[in-house]
Motif scaffolding. Structure first.
Motif, PDB file in Angstrom:
ATOM      1  N   THR A  61      36.377  50.266  10.354  1.00  0.00           N
ATOM      2  CA  THR A  61      35.702  50.202  11.643  1.00  0.00           C
ATOM      3  C   THR A  61      34.427  51.032  11.596  1.00  0.00           C
ATOM      4  N   LYS A  62      33.493  50.697  12.485  1.00  0.00           N
ATOM      5  CA  LYS A  62      32.263  51.493  12.604  1.00  0.00           C
ATOM      6  C   LYS A  62      32.322  52.412  13.823  1.00  0.00           C
ATOM      7  N   ASN A  63      33.491  52.456  14.487  1.00  0.00           N
ATOM      8  CA  ASN A  63      33.685  53.321  15.641  1.00  0.00           C
ATOM      9  C   ASN A  63      33.740  54.772  15.175  1.00  0.00           C
ATOM     10  N   ALA A  64      32.680  55.539  15.441  1.00  0.00           N
ATOM     11  CA  ALA A  64      32.558  56.901  14.921  1.00  0.00           C
ATOM     12  C   ALA A  64      33.677  57.813  15.410  1.00  0.00           C
ATOM     13  N   VAL A 100      21.032  49.590  -4.321  1.00  0.00           N
ATOM     14  CA  VAL A 100      22.396  49.299  -3.882  1.00  0.00           C
ATOM     15  C   VAL A 100      22.413  49.297  -2.365  1.00  0.00           C
ATOM     16  N   LEU A 101      22.737  48.148  -1.770  1.00  0.00           N
ATOM     17  CA  LEU A 101      22.648  47.974  -0.320  1.00  0.00           C
ATOM     18  C   LEU A 101      24.005  47.609   0.279  1.00  0.00           C
ATOM     19  N   PRO A 102      24.388  48.258   1.389  1.00  0.00           N
ATOM     20  CA  PRO A 102      25.624  47.871   2.084  1.00  0.00           C
ATOM     21  C   PRO A 102      25.367  46.638   2.944  1.00  0.00           C
ATOM     22  N   ALA A 103      25.891  45.504   2.531  1.00  0.00           N
ATOM     23  CA  ALA A 103      25.555  44.234   3.174  1.00  0.00           C
ATOM     24  C   ALA A 103      26.136  44.085   4.573  1.00  0.00           C
ATOM     25  N   SER A 104      27.038  44.988   4.959  1.00  0.00           N
ATOM     26  CA  SER A 104      27.596  44.904   6.315  1.00  0.00           C
ATOM     27  C   SER A 104      26.636  45.489   7.347  1.00  0.00           C
ATOM     28  N   TYR A 105      25.497  46.009   6.882  1.00  0.00           N
ATOM     29  CA  TYR A 105      24.462  46.527   7.782  1.00  0.00           C
ATOM     30  C   TYR A 105      23.206  45.676   7.614  1.00  0.00           C
ATOM     31  N   GLN A 106      22.116  46.055   8.264  1.00  0.00           N
ATOM     32  CA  GLN A 106      20.866  45.314   8.181  1.00  0.00           C
ATOM     33  C   GLN A 106      20.260  45.481   6.778  1.00  0.00           C
ATOM     34  N   ILE A 107      20.028  44.368   6.091  1.00  0.00           N
ATOM     35  CA  ILE A 107      19.540  44.451   4.711  1.00  0.00           C
ATOM     36  C   ILE A 107      18.222  43.713   4.493  1.00  0.00           C
ATOM     37  N   MET A 167      26.694  45.116  -1.556  1.00  0.00           N
ATOM     38  CA  MET A 167      28.114  45.447  -1.550  1.00  0.00           C
ATOM     39  C   MET A 167      28.755  45.138  -0.207  1.00  0.00           C
ATOM     40  N   LYS A 168      30.058  44.869  -0.232  1.00  0.00           N
ATOM     41  CA  LYS A 168      30.849  44.654   0.981  1.00  0.00           C
ATOM     42  C   LYS A 168      30.259  43.531   1.826  1.00  0.00           C
ATOM     43  N   ALA A 169      29.932  42.430   1.198  1.00  0.00           N
ATOM     44  CA  ALA A 169      29.238  41.337   1.881  1.00  0.00           C
ATOM     45  C   ALA A 169      30.173  40.398   2.630  1.00  0.00           C
ATOM     46  N   GLY A 170      31.475  40.459   2.346  1.00  0.00           N
ATOM     47  CA  GLY A 170      32.456  39.488   2.831  1.00  0.00           C
ATOM     48  C   GLY A 170      32.247  38.886   4.206  1.00  0.00           C
ATOM     49  N   LYS A 171      32.379  39.697   5.268  1.00  0.00           N
ATOM     50  CA  LYS A 171      32.328  39.175   6.635  1.00  0.00           C
ATOM     51  C   LYS A 171      30.927  38.762   7.066  1.00  0.00           C
ATOM     52  N   LYS A 172      29.909  39.236   6.357  1.00  0.00           N
ATOM     53  CA  LYS A 172      28.528  38.938   6.747  1.00  0.00           C
ATOM     54  C   LYS A 172      27.862  37.929   5.814  1.00  0.00           C
ATOM     55  N   LEU A 173      28.681  37.223   5.036  1.00  0.00           N
ATOM     56  CA  LEU A 173      28.120  36.338   4.014  1.00  0.00           C
ATOM     57  C   LEU A 173      27.164  35.290   4.568  1.00  0.00           C
ATOM     58  N   SER A 174      27.525  34.686   5.667  1.00  0.00           N
ATOM     59  CA  SER A 174      26.683  33.644   6.244  1.00  0.00           C
ATOM     60  C   SER A 174      25.301  34.188   6.587  1.00  0.00           C
ATOM     61  N   ALA A 175      25.259  35.359   7.239  1.00  0.00           N
ATOM     62  CA  ALA A 175      23.989  35.983   7.620  1.00  0.00           C
ATOM     63  C   ALA A 175      23.218  36.444   6.386  1.00  0.00           C
TER      64      ALA A 175
END
Length: 225
Positions: free
Chosen positions: A68-71, A152-159, A172-180
């Motif tokens: 989660t991204k909930n801090a 090295v970029l975290p693909a779950s954020y803005q890339i 990295m970690k592109a799974g859920k954001k693959l389409s975008a």
């Protein structure tokens, strides 16, 4: 005498990529910490189990670490994990925390490591083979040559801005954001290859952007040349 905490990288998936040092520390430790609700369901546990059959005879400590991204929620879970590990260290036990890939690259372990270190306990990070090095090797190619930079970029954020950088990009970690991610790559005229679950039994290789699906597992990594 208080125990020591080791953050041990177990590599990307193939048990044969587990380092000799990692295996030795696992064998020597009194407690093996595994991120997840149930130790035996963890990918990190399964990797080590593939190289060390007696792992399930060790004292296993499952530590829930939600994605989660909930801090506020993350702070709660990280603090609780540190307290549970501290209790083991106060008993003088050697503790190994298993983490995928290398502990220094986007690992859950680092949040616990910093807390335990700040508490004054002895800690050590033990390197593991990174997922992007394993993926490049599996694709039978290098990542960078001569003066080429590596990003090295975290693909779950803005890339989007990261994709414009020169050299090789690792997503990295592109799974859920693959389409975008695919849409951004296509808009910039980029090409890439991806491996899903590298080194695991259900590994899948995609050698072009067109082959990459719109969804894939969390353990999916794209290399953009």
């Amino acid at each position: 005498m208080k125990g020591k905490l080791y953050g041990v990288g177990v590599g990307p998936g193939d048990p044969e990529l587990l380092t000799l040092k990692a295996l030795r520390l696992v064998k020597e430790a009194q407690i093996i910490v595994v991120p997840g609700e149930k130790a035996e369901d963890s990918v990190a546990y399964k990797i080590v189990k593939g190289a060390y059959e007696a792992l399930d005879k060790k004292e296993l400590l499952a530590i829930p670490m939600p994605m989660t991204k909930n801090a506020e929620l993350l702070e709660k879970y990280h603090a609780e994990a540190a307290e549970r590990i501290r209790a083991c260290l106060d008993e003088g036990k050697q503790v190994v925390f298993l983490t995928l890939g290398d502990p220094t690259v986007y690992s859950t372990y680092l949040y616990v490591h910093k807390r335990i270190t700040d508490m004054g306990y002895d800690t050590e990070i033990v390197s593991g083979i990174t997922s992007f090095c394993a993926v490049a090797a599996r694709l039978n190619q290098g990542l960078v040559e001569k003066a080429q930079p590596l990003h090295v970029l975290p693909a779950s954020y803005q890339i989007e801005e990261g994709l414009k950088l020169p050299g090789t990009k690792v997503l990295m970690k592109a799974g859920k954001k693959l389409s975008a991610v695919k849409a951004q790559m296509q808009a910039l005229g980029e090409t890439g290859m991806m491996i899903e679950n590298c080194g695991m039994p259900d590994e899948r290789i995609y050698k072009s952007l067109e082959e990459i699906p719109d969804t894939a597992s969390y353990y999916s990594l794209i290399i953009v040349k």
